[in-house]
Design a protein around this motif. Structure first.
Motif, mmCIF file in Angstrom:
data_model
loop_
_atom_site.group_PDB
_atom_site.id
_atom_site.type_symbol
_atom_site.label_atom_id
_atom_site.label_comp_id
_atom_site.label_asym_id
_atom_site.label_seq_id
_atom_site.Cartn_x
_atom_site.Cartn_y
_atom_site.Cartn_z
ATOM 1 N N MET A 90 0.797 -1.198 0.000
ATOM 2 C CA MET A 90 0.000 0.000 0.000
ATOM 3 C C MET A 90 0.845 1.272 0.000
ATOM 4 S SD MET A 90 -3.128 -0.494 -0.183
ATOM 5 C CE MET A 90 -4.582 -1.373 0.229
ATOM 6 N N ALA A 91 2.142 1.166 -0.001
ATOM 7 C CA ALA A 91 3.005 2.351 0.022
ATOM 8 C C ALA A 91 2.817 3.207 -1.229
ATOM 9 C CB ALA A 91 4.463 1.934 0.160
ATOM 10 N N ASP A 92 2.343 2.604 -2.321
ATOM 11 C CA ASP A 92 2.148 3.344 -3.564
ATOM 12 C C ASP A 92 0.757 3.969 -3.671
ATOM 13 O OD1 ASP A 92 4.709 2.659 -4.306
ATOM 14 O OD2 ASP A 92 4.070 0.911 -5.464
ATOM 15 N N THR A 93 -0.068 3.832 -2.644
ATOM 16 C CA THR A 93 -1.403 4.407 -2.672
ATOM 17 C C THR A 93 -1.311 5.927 -2.701
ATOM 18 O OG1 THR A 93 -2.278 2.547 -1.408
ATOM 19 C CG2 THR A 93 -3.624 4.537 -1.485
ATOM 20 N N PRO A 94 -1.966 6.561 -3.683
ATOM 21 C CA PRO A 94 -1.914 8.031 -3.749
ATOM 22 C C PRO A 94 -2.520 8.679 -2.507
ATOM 23 C CG PRO A 94 -2.871 7.093 -5.747
ATOM 24 C CD PRO A 94 -2.738 5.974 -4.753
ATOM 25 N N LYS A 95 -1.969 9.804 -2.128
ATOM 26 C CA LYS A 95 -2.473 10.564 -0.982
ATOM 27 C C LYS A 95 -3.352 11.694 -1.486
ATOM 28 C CE LYS A 95 0.129 8.300 1.929
ATOM 29 N NZ LYS A 95 -0.256 6.926 1.978
ATOM 30 N N HIS A 96 -4.420 11.954 -0.754
ATOM 31 C CA HIS A 96 -5.329 13.044 -1.077
ATOM 32 C C HIS A 96 -5.408 14.002 0.096
ATOM 33 C CE1 HIS A 96 -6.717 10.122 -4.074
ATOM 34 N NE2 HIS A 96 -7.194 11.160 -4.722
ATOM 35 N N SER A 97 -5.677 15.235 -0.212
ATOM 36 C CA SER A 97 -5.953 16.242 0.793
ATOM 37 C C SER A 97 -7.454 16.504 0.778
ATOM 38 C CB SER A 97 -5.200 17.531 0.447
ATOM 39 O OG SER A 97 -5.565 18.572 1.302
ATOM 40 N N VAL A 98 -8.041 16.697 1.953
ATOM 41 C CA VAL A 98 -9.473 16.988 2.040
ATOM 42 C C VAL A 98 -9.648 18.439 2.472
ATOM 43 C CG1 VAL A 98 -11.666 16.418 3.161
ATOM 44 C CG2 VAL A 98 -10.024 14.604 2.612
ATOM 45 N N SER A 99 -10.418 19.175 1.689
ATOM 46 C CA SER A 99 -10.729 20.556 2.054
ATOM 47 C C SER A 99 -12.243 20.711 2.159
ATOM 48 C CB SER A 99 -10.149 21.546 1.038
ATOM 49 O OG SER A 99 -10.810 21.445 -0.202
ATOM 50 N N VAL A 100 -12.652 21.801 2.791
ATOM 51 C CA VAL A 100 -14.064 22.123 2.927
ATOM 52 C C VAL A 100 -14.265 23.566 2.487
ATOM 53 C CG1 VAL A 100 -14.576 20.463 4.758
ATOM 54 C CG2 VAL A 100 -13.741 22.739 5.367
ATOM 55 N N ALA A 101 -15.449 23.866 2.002
ATOM 56 C CA ALA A 101 -15.784 25.234 1.617
ATOM 57 C C ALA A 101 -17.226 25.514 1.996
ATOM 58 C CB ALA A 101 -15.584 25.448 0.118
ATOM 59 N N GLY A 102 -17.487 26.769 2.319
ATOM 60 C CA GLY A 102 -18.834 27.194 2.665
ATOM 61 C C GLY A 102 -19.395 28.145 1.629
ATOM 62 N N ILE A 103 -20.538 27.787 1.073
ATOM 63 C CA ILE A 103 -21.261 28.682 0.178
ATOM 64 C C ILE A 103 -22.288 29.393 1.056
ATOM 65 C CG2 ILE A 103 -22.613 28.915 -1.924
ATOM 66 C CD1 ILE A 103 -19.722 27.673 -2.254
ATOM 67 N N VAL A 104 -21.947 30.600 1.475
ATOM 68 C CA VAL A 104 -22.752 31.350 2.429
ATOM 69 C C VAL A 104 -23.717 32.232 1.643
ATOM 70 C CG1 VAL A 104 -22.718 32.894 4.412
ATOM 71 C CG2 VAL A 104 -20.778 31.344 4.003
ATOM 72 N N VAL A 105 -25.019 31.973 1.835
ATOM 73 C CA VAL A 105 -26.052 32.670 1.071
ATOM 74 C C VAL A 105 -26.897 33.511 2.023
ATOM 75 C CG1 VAL A 105 -27.966 32.397 -0.542
ATOM 76 C CG2 VAL A 105 -26.095 30.720 -0.547
ATOM 77 N N ARG A 106 -26.953 34.807 1.731
ATOM 78 C CA ARG A 106 -27.799 35.712 2.518
ATOM 79 C C ARG A 106 -29.250 35.583 2.074
ATOM 80 N NH1 ARG A 106 -24.816 41.558 2.269
ATOM 81 N NH2 ARG A 106 -26.118 41.618 0.406
ATOM 82 N N ASP A 107 -30.152 36.175 2.869
ATOM 83 C CA ASP A 107 -31.580 36.173 2.543
ATOM 84 C C ASP A 107 -31.872 36.833 1.196
ATOM 85 O OD1 ASP A 107 -32.214 34.844 4.890
ATOM 86 O OD2 ASP A 107 -32.760 36.670 5.974
ATOM 87 N N ASP A 108 -31.037 37.796 0.787
ATOM 88 C CA ASP A 108 -31.252 38.476 -0.495
ATOM 89 C C ASP A 108 -30.642 37.718 -1.676
ATOM 90 O OD1 ASP A 108 -28.523 38.964 -0.213
ATOM 91 O OD2 ASP A 108 -28.700 41.150 -0.190
ATOM 92 N N GLY A 109 -30.090 36.513 -1.419
ATOM 93 C CA GLY A 109 -29.536 35.679 -2.486
ATOM 94 C C GLY A 109 -28.083 35.947 -2.823
ATOM 95 N N ARG A 110 -27.463 36.927 -2.193
ATOM 96 C CA ARG A 110 -26.048 37.196 -2.450
ATOM 97 C C ARG A 110 -25.180 36.163 -1.736
ATOM 98 N NH1 ARG A 110 -24.133 41.925 -4.815
ATOM 99 N NH2 ARG A 110 -25.827 43.184 -5.625
ATOM 100 N N ILE A 111 -24.027 35.863 -2.344
ATOM 101 C CA ILE A 111 -23.141 34.797 -1.899
ATOM 102 C C ILE A 111 -21.799 35.393 -1.464
ATOM 103 C CG2 ILE A 111 -21.937 32.712 -2.645
ATOM 104 C CD1 ILE A 111 -24.718 33.552 -4.800
ATOM 105 N N LEU A 112 -21.305 34.940 -0.321
ATOM 106 C CA LEU A 112 -20.034 35.420 0.219
ATOM 107 C C LEU A 112 -18.870 34.845 -0.582
ATOM 108 C CD1 LEU A 112 -18.800 37.041 2.600
ATOM 109 C CD2 LEU A 112 -18.738 34.881 3.868
ATOM 110 N N ALA A 113 -17.953 35.724 -0.995
ATOM 111 C CA ALA A 113 -16.783 35.296 -1.768
ATOM 112 C C ALA A 113 -15.557 36.059 -1.301
ATOM 113 C CB ALA A 113 -17.008 35.541 -3.257
ATOM 114 N N VAL A 114 -14.395 35.429 -1.492
ATOM 115 C CA VAL A 114 -13.123 36.053 -1.133
ATOM 116 C C VAL A 114 -12.227 36.136 -2.361
ATOM 117 C CG1 VAL A 114 -13.223 35.230 1.250
ATOM 118 C CG2 VAL A 114 -12.016 33.870 -0.445
#
Length: 143
Positions: free
Chosen positions: A1-25
């Motif tokens: 199993m030493a040759d098994t590829p490694k993955h990184s796990v990330s998370v993201a938040g799609i933050v939606v206001r009541d007016d439908g606008r989305i938070l972005a950076v």
């Protein structure tokens, strides 16, 4: 199993206001517009990671609502889990990682973000759960 590829796990938040606008950076390291997010730390749940990343990058506190998609950057081996969120407090502002923070319309998201990131937002404002692959910028057909 030493040759098994490694993955990184990330998370993201799609933050939606009541007016439908989305938070972005606009990231400091590459000036790209993206939803707030980053690498999931050991020992934290997906939801804890989303809340931490959004707060660190934007100053906005969120309630995590639901998983909206899983996305894989094929060349870099990064798997991103994306969650729809709603804001619960805090004030949006720049941070060490974000040179600009804005509430965008869906049209602005499509104009400012690379397709691999815009689709995460568009998927999150829909009703389903998506599974997609990309090369870091463009979606991979059938991925």
């Amino acid at each position: 199993m030493a040759d098994t590829p490694k993955h990184s796990v990330s998370v993201a938040g799609i933050v939606v206001r009541d007016d439908g606008r989305i938070l972005a950076v606009q990231r400091r390291d590459n000036a790209h517009w993206e939803p707030p997010g980053g690498v999931l730390e050991l020992g934290e749940t997906f939801e804890e990671g989303v809340r931490r990343e959004v707060a660190e990058e934007t100053g906005v506190d969120v309630r995590v609502e639901r998983l909206t998609g899983a996305y894989k950057n094929i060349p870099r081996g990064i798997v991103a889990l994306v969650f729809r969120c709603s804001p619960t407090g805090g004030d949006a502002g720049e941070s060490d990682e974000a040179q600009r923070v804005r509430w965008l319309t869906p049209t602005e998201v499509e104009q400012l973000m690379d397709p691999a990131y815009a689709v995460r937002v568009l998927d999150a404002i829909g009703d389903g759960t998506a599974s997609r692959a990309h090369d870091g910028v463009q979606l991979i057909p059938g991925g």
